[in-house]
Design an enzyme around this catalytic site. Structure first.
Site, PDB file in Angstrom:
ATOM      1  N   ARG A 178      -4.242 -21.235 -55.531  1.00  0.00           N
ATOM      2  CA  ARG A 178      -3.702 -20.768 -54.381  1.00  0.00           C
ATOM      3  C   ARG A 178      -2.606 -19.356 -54.840  1.00  0.00           C
ATOM      4  NH1 ARG A 178      -7.087 -22.940 -53.228  1.00  0.00           N
ATOM      5  NH2 ARG A 178      -7.181 -24.383 -51.319  1.00  0.00           N
ATOM      6  N   SER A 226      -4.021 -25.284 -44.009  1.00  0.00           N
ATOM      7  CA  SER A 226      -3.071 -26.243 -44.671  1.00  0.00           C
ATOM      8  C   SER A 226      -1.657 -25.703 -44.451  1.00  0.00           C
ATOM      9  CB  SER A 226      -3.339 -26.378 -46.015  1.00  0.00           C
ATOM     10  OG  SER A 226      -4.599 -27.441 -46.105  1.00  0.00           O
ATOM     11  N   GLU A 296       2.178 -23.188 -48.269  1.00  0.00           N
ATOM     12  CA  GLU A 296       0.878 -22.343 -48.503  1.00  0.00           C
ATOM     13  C   GLU A 296       0.863 -21.223 -47.730  1.00  0.00           C
ATOM     14  OE1 GLU A 296      -2.866 -24.545 -49.247  1.00  0.00           O
ATOM     15  OE2 GLU A 296      -4.000 -22.877 -48.460  1.00  0.00           O
TER      16      GLU A 296
HETATM   17  C1  FAD Z   1      -8.958 -23.935 -39.830  1.00  0.00           C
HETATM   18  C2  FAD Z   1      -8.541 -23.376 -41.096  1.00  0.00           C
HETATM   19  C3  FAD Z   1      -9.056 -23.874 -42.329  1.00  0.00           C
HETATM   20  C4  FAD Z   1      -8.581 -23.518 -43.417  1.00  0.00           C
HETATM   21  N1  FAD Z   1      -9.108 -24.142 -44.574  1.00  0.00           N
HETATM   22  C5  FAD Z   1      -8.946 -23.281 -45.913  1.00  0.00           C
HETATM   23  C6  FAD Z   1      -9.497 -23.795 -47.121  1.00  0.00           C
HETATM   24  O1  FAD Z   1     -10.108 -24.672 -47.071  1.00  0.00           O
HETATM   25  N2  FAD Z   1      -9.021 -23.399 -48.278  1.00  0.00           N
HETATM   26  C7  FAD Z   1      -8.153 -22.418 -48.266  1.00  0.00           C
HETATM   27  O2  FAD Z   1      -7.857 -21.896 -49.151  1.00  0.00           O
HETATM   28  N3  FAD Z   1      -7.445 -21.948 -47.063  1.00  0.00           N
HETATM   29  C8  FAD Z   1      -7.989 -22.336 -46.051  1.00  0.00           C
HETATM   30  N4  FAD Z   1      -7.355 -21.745 -44.857  1.00  0.00           N
HETATM   31  C9  FAD Z   1      -6.380 -20.716 -44.690  1.00  0.00           C
HETATM   32  C10 FAD Z   1      -6.816 -19.290 -44.700  1.00  0.00           C
HETATM   33  O3  FAD Z   1      -7.937 -19.183 -44.040  1.00  0.00           O
HETATM   34  C11 FAD Z   1      -7.293 -18.628 -46.137  1.00  0.00           C
HETATM   35  O4  FAD Z   1      -5.915 -18.549 -46.670  1.00  0.00           O
HETATM   36  C12 FAD Z   1      -7.830 -17.070 -46.034  1.00  0.00           C
HETATM   37  O5  FAD Z   1      -8.298 -16.794 -47.192  1.00  0.00           O
HETATM   38  C13 FAD Z   1      -6.894 -16.185 -45.536  1.00  0.00           C
HETATM   39  O6  FAD Z   1      -7.486 -15.104 -45.174  1.00  0.00           O
HETATM   40  P1  FAD Z   1      -7.035 -13.975 -44.260  1.00  0.00           P
HETATM   41  O7  FAD Z   1      -8.027 -12.852 -44.374  1.00  0.00           O
HETATM   42  O8  FAD Z   1      -6.742 -14.671 -42.802  1.00  0.00           O
HETATM   43  O9  FAD Z   1      -5.429 -13.529 -44.880  1.00  0.00           O
HETATM   44  P2  FAD Z   1      -4.184 -13.371 -43.968  1.00  0.00           P
HETATM   45  O10 FAD Z   1      -3.694 -14.693 -43.262  1.00  0.00           O
HETATM   46  O11 FAD Z   1      -4.268 -12.133 -42.960  1.00  0.00           O
HETATM   47  O12 FAD Z   1      -3.105 -13.156 -45.179  1.00  0.00           O
HETATM   48  C14 FAD Z   1      -2.976 -14.297 -45.996  1.00  0.00           C
HETATM   49  C15 FAD Z   1      -2.441 -13.388 -47.325  1.00  0.00           C
HETATM   50  O13 FAD Z   1      -3.045 -12.445 -47.922  1.00  0.00           O
HETATM   51  C16 FAD Z   1      -2.590 -11.153 -48.101  1.00  0.00           C
HETATM   52  N5  FAD Z   1      -3.680 -10.169 -47.830  1.00  0.00           N
HETATM   53  C17 FAD Z   1      -4.686 -10.305 -46.727  1.00  0.00           C
HETATM   54  N6  FAD Z   1      -5.449  -9.175 -47.057  1.00  0.00           N
HETATM   55  C18 FAD Z   1      -4.844  -8.536 -48.060  1.00  0.00           C
HETATM   56  C19 FAD Z   1      -5.346  -7.381 -48.796  1.00  0.00           C
HETATM   57  N7  FAD Z   1      -6.528  -6.759 -48.662  1.00  0.00           N
HETATM   58  N8  FAD Z   1      -4.627  -6.939 -49.887  1.00  0.00           N
HETATM   59  C20 FAD Z   1      -3.558  -7.852 -50.458  1.00  0.00           C
HETATM   60  N9  FAD Z   1      -3.151  -8.722 -49.632  1.00  0.00           N
HETATM   61  C21 FAD Z   1      -3.704  -9.267 -48.532  1.00  0.00           C
HETATM   62  C22 FAD Z   1      -1.624 -11.131 -46.827  1.00  0.00           C
HETATM   63  O14 FAD Z   1      -0.560 -10.047 -47.164  1.00  0.00           O
HETATM   64  C23 FAD Z   1      -1.127 -12.458 -46.995  1.00  0.00           C
HETATM   65  O15 FAD Z   1       0.040 -12.755 -47.849  1.00  0.00           O
HETATM   66  C24 FAD Z   1      -7.819 -22.292 -43.590  1.00  0.00           C
HETATM   67  C25 FAD Z   1      -7.204 -21.598 -42.372  1.00  0.00           C
HETATM   68  C26 FAD Z   1      -7.683 -22.180 -40.977  1.00  0.00           C
HETATM   69  C27 FAD Z   1      -7.125 -21.787 -39.883  1.00  0.00           C
END
Ligand code: FAD
Length: 301
Positions: A178, A226, A296
């Site tokens: 992570r 999570s 996380e």
């Molecule tokens: C139902 C569900 C299931 C999930 N299952 C998993 C799983 O199995 N495994 C897992 O790892 N995660 C899981 N997640 C968590 C999440 O989906 C992941 O961490 C996902 O990759 C986050 O992406 P996001 O674009 O939504 O990021 P955001 O939530 O928008 O941001 C997360 C972080 O990334 C940073 N960020 C985003 N875009 C950029 C960019 N372009 N440049 C620099 N920093 C950036 C943000 O500043 C923040 O710190 C789950 C979430 C949900 C709701």
């Protein structure tokens, strides 16, 4: 350095708009995250291309801003955000495939990249099947399962750091459980290096991952995935279950009955409710198992 909070001059708004940015004022953050929680952000700016991004970084260098992807791993404050929330759209959503490589903008949806891989008979990204959000968010947090992460498929990442654009090969990044080492960067593009699926096994792997999610995650109620990182050798979900915390509520937030490491918004929950449950879990797990949990999800104030 303390950054200026909550102010952008009106001439800057005009400049950003003329570069094709969409500038929203007092935008409710509950509309931009999977938790459906969060007060207004002073400004919410959608940036459509690289030119606008580099101009944006030059002109707002003194302002406080936060880079948002799909908002699926964040908890916004009930008071919102004093500053600018930034989102990459337009060109940053593009995906192109060349032989065994996929080049995509960081604003592309992870599900769209997986689809492109599938359609081009490429394998290597199945571990992210069912993970919502963007490529930028996934690479930033090295998303994946417990033992398989997106970094395994990353070849290189283009980032903006201190106003400079850099191309960073996977070996030079700091990928781990992570984490990516891109904490102070804006990720703009990612190249994935995949393999031809000669065994034609990708659909089976994707279906297996999706089925497991359907059975074990509360996908019909708003959540942010999570809440805690799994400590070495332990599953937080199991620890929370053993501590008898599943189903516990604070206001309209609830520790999921299906998966202990998920907190769900049953309708109208506040960030404060979620934080109450986070603190309760941390306290009980420390008391019962002597383990300190690390969140996380990103808690943004
Ligand atoms: C139902 C569900 C299931 C999930 N299952 C998993 C799983 O199995 N495994 C897992 O790892 N995660 C899981 N997640 C968590 C999440 O989906 C992941 O961490 C996902 O990759 C986050 O992406 P996001 O674009 O939504 O990021 P955001 O939530 O928008 O941001 C997360 C972080 O990334 C940073 N960020 C985003 N875009 C950029 C960019 N372009 N440049 C620099 N920093 C950036 C943000 O500043 C923040 O710190 C789950 C979430 C949900 C709701």
């Amino acid at each position: 350095m303390e950054k200026r909070r909550g102010v952008i001059r009106s001439d800057l708004i005009e400049t950003l708009s003329s570069l094709g940015c969409r500038v929203l004022k007092d935008e409710p953050l509950s509309m931009h995250c999977s938790f459906k929680i969060g007060g207004p952000s002073d400004f919410f700016i959608e940036i459509p291309n690289e030119r606008a991004l580099s101009e944006f970084l030059k002109i707002i260098s003194d302002d406080r801003f936060y880079m948002l992807g799909g908002g699926t791993n964040v908890l916004f404050s009930d008071d919102g955000y004093r500053g600018i929330i930034v989102c990459l759209t337009g060109d940053f959503k593009e995906i192109s495939v060349s032989e065994d490589k996929i080049l995509c903008g960081s604003g592309a949806l992870l599900s769209d990249v997986l689809k492109a891989a599938y359609e081009n008979s490429l394998t290597g990204l199945e571990c992210v099947a069912g993970i919502p959000g963007t490529v930028g968010g996934a690479v930033y947090g090295n998303a994946g399962r417990r033992d398989k992460w997106i970094s395994a498929a990353v070849k290189s990442v283009e980032v903006y750091k201190n106003l400079k654009k850099e191309l960073i090969n996977k070996e030079k990044a700091g990928f781990g459980y992570r984490k990516s080492g891109f904490e102070n960067c804006i990720i703009s593009k990612v190249v994935f290096s995949l393999k031809k699926d000669v065994k034609n096994s990708r659909l089976k792997k994707i279906s297996k991952n999706m089925q497991k999610r359907l059975e074990t995650q509360p996908l019909n109620t708003p959540n942010a995935g999570s809440i805690f990182k799994n400590p070495d050798r332990f599953s937080v979900g199991k620890l929370i279950e053993e501590a008898g915390l599943r189903g516990k509520c604070a206001g309209k937030a609830q520790i999921s009955g299906l998966h202990g490491n998920f907190i769900v918004n049953t309708g109208g929950a506040f960030a404060e409710d979620v934080l109450t449950l986070i603190n309760l879990i941390k306290e009980k797990i420390k008391e019962k198992f002597g383990i300190s949990l690390e969140t996380e999800i990103k808690i943004i104030k």
